[in-house]
Write an enzyme that holds these catalytic residues in place. Structure first.
Site, short mmCIF file in Angstrom:
data_model
loop_
_atom_site.label_atom_id
_atom_site.label_comp_id
_atom_site.label_asym_id
_atom_site.label_seq_id
_atom_site.Cartn_x
_atom_site.Cartn_y
_atom_site.Cartn_z
CG HIS A 266 -6.37 39.75 -7.93
ND1 HIS A 266 -5.59 40.77 -8.34
CD2 HIS A 266 -7.08 39.36 -9.02
CE1 HIS A 266 -5.80 41.01 -9.63
NE2 HIS A 266 -6.70 40.16 -10.06
N GLY B 68 -12.29 44.99 -5.75
CA GLY B 68 -12.17 45.48 -7.11
C GLY B 68 -12.52 44.41 -8.12
CG HIS B 69 -11.38 40.24 -10.15
ND1 HIS B 69 -12.50 39.44 -10.30
CD2 HIS B 69 -10.57 39.95 -11.20
CE1 HIS B 69 -12.37 38.72 -11.40
NE2 HIS B 69 -11.22 39.02 -11.97
CG HIS C 88 -12.00 42.68 -16.09
ND1 HIS C 88 -12.45 41.42 -15.74
CD2 HIS C 88 -10.67 42.54 -16.37
CE1 HIS C 88 -11.46 40.55 -15.80
NE2 HIS C 88 -10.36 41.21 -16.18
CD GLU D 56 -7.62 40.65 -18.82
OE1 GLU D 56 -6.95 39.66 -19.15
OE2 GLU D 56 -7.90 40.93 -17.64
CD GLU E 68 -10.34 36.47 -19.21
OE1 GLU E 68 -9.99 35.86 -18.18
OE2 GLU E 68 -10.40 37.71 -19.28
CB CYS F 171 -12.40 33.73 -17.25
SG CYS F 171 -11.17 32.66 -16.50
CB CYS G 230 -7.65 33.07 -14.53
SG CYS G 230 -7.73 34.05 -16.04
CB CYS G 231 -8.90 30.59 -19.09
SG CYS G 231 -9.17 32.37 -19.34
#
Length: 634
Positions: free
Chosen positions: A138, A189-190, A264, A316, A332, A334, A400-401
């Site tokens: 990340h 990747g994210h 995702h 996810e 989710e 997020c 994270c949310c």
């Protein structure tokens, strides 16, 4: 609409919210969510983690008082808290909160390495693995959130302390990644850094940030796939990729060729938001077409009625078209936040109200479901059905949310309006005051009303001199029969791209009155959604409703709503902070015999259905919940 005519969100300093619906939520965010987040970040060690790189860089042993092992994503959670707290300072100056932000940024300054790199985990724990696995880890994602925090902090406070940090970091990263000699042709990747770099470009005007964002987007999904090259470089077998497909991070084909929302969900939303931003900045028709194609796929095949997305916990994210389970819905928080980001950008890019319709759906339902009325308990997943065991939590191993919702709510003023030199667009209906220059004149536009509980919306203008410009008022797709008056005179509502459009010379004291019909309505899913066959959902304005067992005194799966049952809406000031409830005559099945199976159909008894907004479910004691209800025909 050309790129020079795009209506953009006003700055946070230009909008003041004083809305009956949103103000309590924003106050809970300021008074409870922000302190809760800071306290939890301290408790788990996420703030102390920024002290560790300084020891590691100097070759010193970490003191025994630091029993902290950073998680790879912690930097992003701290950054999102900074962003939310900074935005809050605009409307509620707070010296103590400002000092907390400054202290956190000072830690980041000390943690940043000489070359500009900044990541607590890979500096203090595994420095030898720095920038070796963008597929799974990340680093660039964290960098993106640091950039977004820096932009909001600078715009909110005028300070450059964090902006200076991220500018150094971006210079380092742009030296590492690219297509030049000695650079790596990689990307995250994210996704996140792409939209962050575009925000940094708009905040600073520095084209190198635009170019870097464009590089990341253009490079994604190219052949050979960078993640395979990267895996080989670190001695791994690319075929043993745990996710099995690069669809997981939307890197299976170049972004302009993508046609289906896959993988995702949060990653996808961040990517598409960046694509829309870049399409606007570059005037790129291919990128815009790709965004529209992906949007149509999502909204026609895979979007929950609550504005949630991503039915599967295993990735996810997405599965296949029309797969929308209710009790196992991941949806989710997020992802709904990311959808609001993308929708706002698509509304600006295209001028079409359908995007703001979905933005509103996400905000009023799946986003708000993610945080309790008190602002201190949260949901990661937002199912549309629960047996009563799915509850909000005070904290999560991957939190994270909560800061994502916090930063969105703290910046809500940026979502209500959009402004250009000749237009004011009203995207959301919320009590507020906008100050902007339109038509060459200083305008103060005040909006009043009780939306979403009532549909009458009043706008009044203060101008330093008469000016000719356009006011665009979103007419939601559900608002059939909307009426409009300007200075007390009726104006025909003939929506253009989902907006009522009024162009005229405006003067101080001019008023606009919009009436959106608010009545309970039934909503049905496409027949291909097998999970909702024979079921009905209830909506009222932008709100999706649910039933909770506390109000029904019966098993919710035994409850059915006759198709011809009249539905009434009434405001209950004493329920859940004050909400409109929907009530109607319903039927409850009861067993004909005590046998598990019987040749006799169930008997029925009448019942009163009482539905509440989905946004406020699970704010009382544990209880089952359903959005989709059985419908009785005949």
């Amino acid at each position: 609409m050309t790129t020079t005519e795009l209506s953009l969100p006003p700055a946070l300093t230009q909008v003041q919210l004083h809305d009956a619906f949103w103000s309590p939520r924003l106050e809970a965010n300021r008074a409870h969510t922000l302190p809760t987040l800071h306290r939890k970040l301290v408790e788990v060690g996420a703030l102390d983690a920024f002290d560790l790189p300084a020891y590691a860089e100097r070759g010193l042993t970490i003191p025994k008082t630091h029993h902290v092992t950073p998680q790879m994503w912690w930097d992003s959670d701290v950054a999102k808290w900074i962003e939310a707290a900074s935005a809050s300072l605009v409307t509620h100056p707070d010296a103590a909160l400002d000092a907390q932000i400054d202290d956190t940024i000072a830690r980041m300054v000390r943690a940043q390495q000489q070359d500009g790199y900044l990541n607590t985990y890979f500096t203090a724990i595994e420095p030898e693995r720095k920038l070796t696995n963008e597929r799974d880890w990340h680093e660039l994602y964290n960098a993106g959130h640091l950039i977004e925090a820096a932009v909001t902090h600078h715009r909110s406070t005028g300070k450059t302390s964090l902006l200076d940090v991220v500018e150094r970091y971006v210079r380092f990263l742009s030296g590492v990644y690219g297509t030049g000699e000695g650079q790596r042709p990689g990307y995250p990747g994210h996704e996140e850094i792409e939209l962050a770099l575009l925000r940094l470009y708009h905040a600073t005007g520095r084209r190198e940030h635009l170019d870097f964002a464009r590089y990341f987007l253009n490079q994604r999904g190219q052949t050979p796939n960078y993640f395979e090259t990267e895996a080989l470089a670190r001695g791994d077998d690319p075929q043993e990729f745990w996710a099995g497909t690069y669809e997981y991070m939307q890197a299976h084909v170049p972004v302009r060729e993508q046609s289906q929302v896959v993988g995702h969900a949060v990653r996808a939303m961040y990517l598409y938001a960046a694509m829309a931003d870049l399409a606007a900045a570059d005037g790129d028709p291919q990128l815009r077409t790709a965004c529209e194609r992906l949007w149509n796929d999502l909204t026609r095949h895979s979007l929950y009625v609550t504005g949630g997305l991503g039915p599967s916990a295993s990735n996810e994210g997405m599965t296949r078209p029309y797969d929308l389970p209710n009790d196992t819905a991941y949806a989710e928080t997020c992802a709904a936040v990311g959808l609001a980001f993308w929708a706002r950008r698509m509304a600006a890019l295209t001028g079409e109200g359908r995007y703001a319709d979905v933005m509103e759906r996400a905000l009023y339902n799946n986003v708000l479901s993610g945080v309790s009325l008190g602002g201190d308990h949260f949901l990661y997943e937002n199912p549309l059905e629960s047996d009563g065991t799915h509850r909000r939590w005070a904290w999560h191993a991957c939190p994270c949310c909560p800061p994502n919702v916090a930063r969105l709510l703290a910046s809500l003023g940026e979502y209500v309006y959009a402004v250009s030199a000749r237009e004011v667009t009203v995207n959301l209906y919320a009590g507020s005051t906008l100050q902007a220059e339109v038509g060459g004149r200083a305008l103060t536009l005040t909006q009043e009303g009780m939306y979403p509980w009532r549909g009458d919306i009043h706008l009044s203008m203060t101008l330093d001199a008469p000016a000719t410009f356009t006011v665009r008022l979103r007419i939601p797709a559900w608002a059939q029969g909307a009426t409009l008056n300007v200075n007390g005179e009726a104006v025909a509502v003939t929506p253009q791209q989902g907006y009522a459009v009024v162009t005229r010379e405006w003067s101080a004291g001019d008023t606009i009155d919009l009436m959106l019909p608010l009545v309970p309505r039934r909503t049905y899913a496409h027949p291909a959604v097998r999970q909702d066959a024979g079921l009905v959902a209830l909506e009222y304005g932008p709100l999706v409703y649910c039933v909770e067992g506390l109000d029904q005194r019966a098993d919710l799966h035994a409850l059915s709503l006759p198709r011809d049952s009249a539905l009434d809406a009434r405001f209950d000031p004493d329920l859940l902070g004050g909400v409109t409830v929907i009530e109607g005559a319903a039927v409850i099945d009861t067993a004909a015999t005590a046998d598990l199976y019987s040749g006799s159909p169930p008997t029925t008894r009448p019942a009163l259905l009482r539905a509440i907004p989905y946004a406020v479910w699970d704010n009382r004691e544990p209880t089952p919940m359903r959005v989709w209800l059985r419908e009785r025909v005949g």
